[in-house]
Scaffold this active site. Sequence first.
Site, PDB file in Angstrom:
ATOM      1  N   GLN A  78      36.456  45.279  47.485  1.00 48.49           N
ATOM      2  CA  GLN A  78      36.165  43.847  47.401  1.00 48.49           C
ATOM      3  C   GLN A  78      36.208  43.405  45.947  1.00 48.49           C
ATOM      4  O   GLN A  78      35.218  43.472  45.226  1.00 48.49           O
ATOM      5  CB  GLN A  78      34.811  43.510  48.022  1.00 48.49           C
ATOM      6  CG  GLN A  78      34.617  42.010  48.083  1.00 48.49           C
ATOM      7  CD  GLN A  78      33.427  41.590  48.901  1.00 48.49           C
ATOM      8  OE1 GLN A  78      32.794  42.388  49.571  1.00 48.49           O
ATOM      9  NE2 GLN A  78      33.116  40.319  48.836  1.00 48.49           N
ATOM     10  N   PHE A  79      37.378  42.926  45.531  1.00 41.66           N
ATOM     11  CA  PHE A  79      37.566  42.545  44.134  1.00 41.66           C
ATOM     12  C   PHE A  79      36.710  41.355  43.736  1.00 41.66           C
ATOM     13  O   PHE A  79      36.413  41.170  42.562  1.00 41.66           O
ATOM     14  CB  PHE A  79      39.046  42.283  43.834  1.00 41.66           C
ATOM     15  CG  PHE A  79      39.562  40.956  44.311  1.00 41.66           C
ATOM     16  CD1 PHE A  79      39.604  39.873  43.449  1.00 41.66           C
ATOM     17  CD2 PHE A  79      40.000  40.789  45.610  1.00 41.66           C
ATOM     18  CE1 PHE A  79      40.079  38.648  43.875  1.00 41.66           C
ATOM     19  CE2 PHE A  79      40.477  39.571  46.050  1.00 41.66           C
ATOM     20  CZ  PHE A  79      40.515  38.495  45.184  1.00 41.66           C
ATOM     21  N   THR A  80      36.250  40.561  44.688  1.00 44.16           N
ATOM     22  CA  THR A  80      35.451  39.390  44.329  1.00 44.16           C
ATOM     23  C   THR A  80      34.098  39.763  43.724  1.00 44.16           C
ATOM     24  O   THR A  80      33.463  38.926  43.080  1.00 44.16           O
ATOM     25  CB  THR A  80      35.242  38.460  45.540  1.00 44.16           C
ATOM     26  OG1 THR A  80      34.566  39.182  46.571  1.00 44.16           O
ATOM     27  CG2 THR A  80      36.572  37.931  46.050  1.00 44.16           C
TER      28      THR A  80
END
Length: 145
Positions: A78-80
């Site tokens: 989850q790059f966010t």
Amino acid sequence: MIALIQRVSSASVTVEGKVIGEIDKGLLILLGVEQGDDEQKATRLCERVLGYRIFGDDDGKMNLNVRQAGGNVLVVSQFTLVADTQRGMRPGFSRGAHPSEADRLYQYFVGQCREQGVHTETGQFAADMKVALVNDGPVTFWLQT
């Protein structure tokens, strides 16, 4: 490297209508990889996540880690999580690792979980995933290296 861990009764990840990873009791690990992260940080974070005592013992106290509790893990990229949210109304992602490096370190982290003897399911890196979970508690922690 950031791990948002949630103690779950169950969790699954679906891509294009197909469940690709699913666990019962255990940890849902949302993993974000930042610039400058490396194998050493991934190994350390894996040790912390798998050793974090957030499962109840016989007295109901949070004294057991996921292995001691007989749980599994579901690791989802989850790059966010690495977003810069300090200013404005839109997150910035310049702190995130390049996708190829992030994928490599995500896979490395997953491998470390498996080497520790914990049954490990995964999402699909960079895919549009639907993540379902039943948060047990709720119990959620943010760990960072």
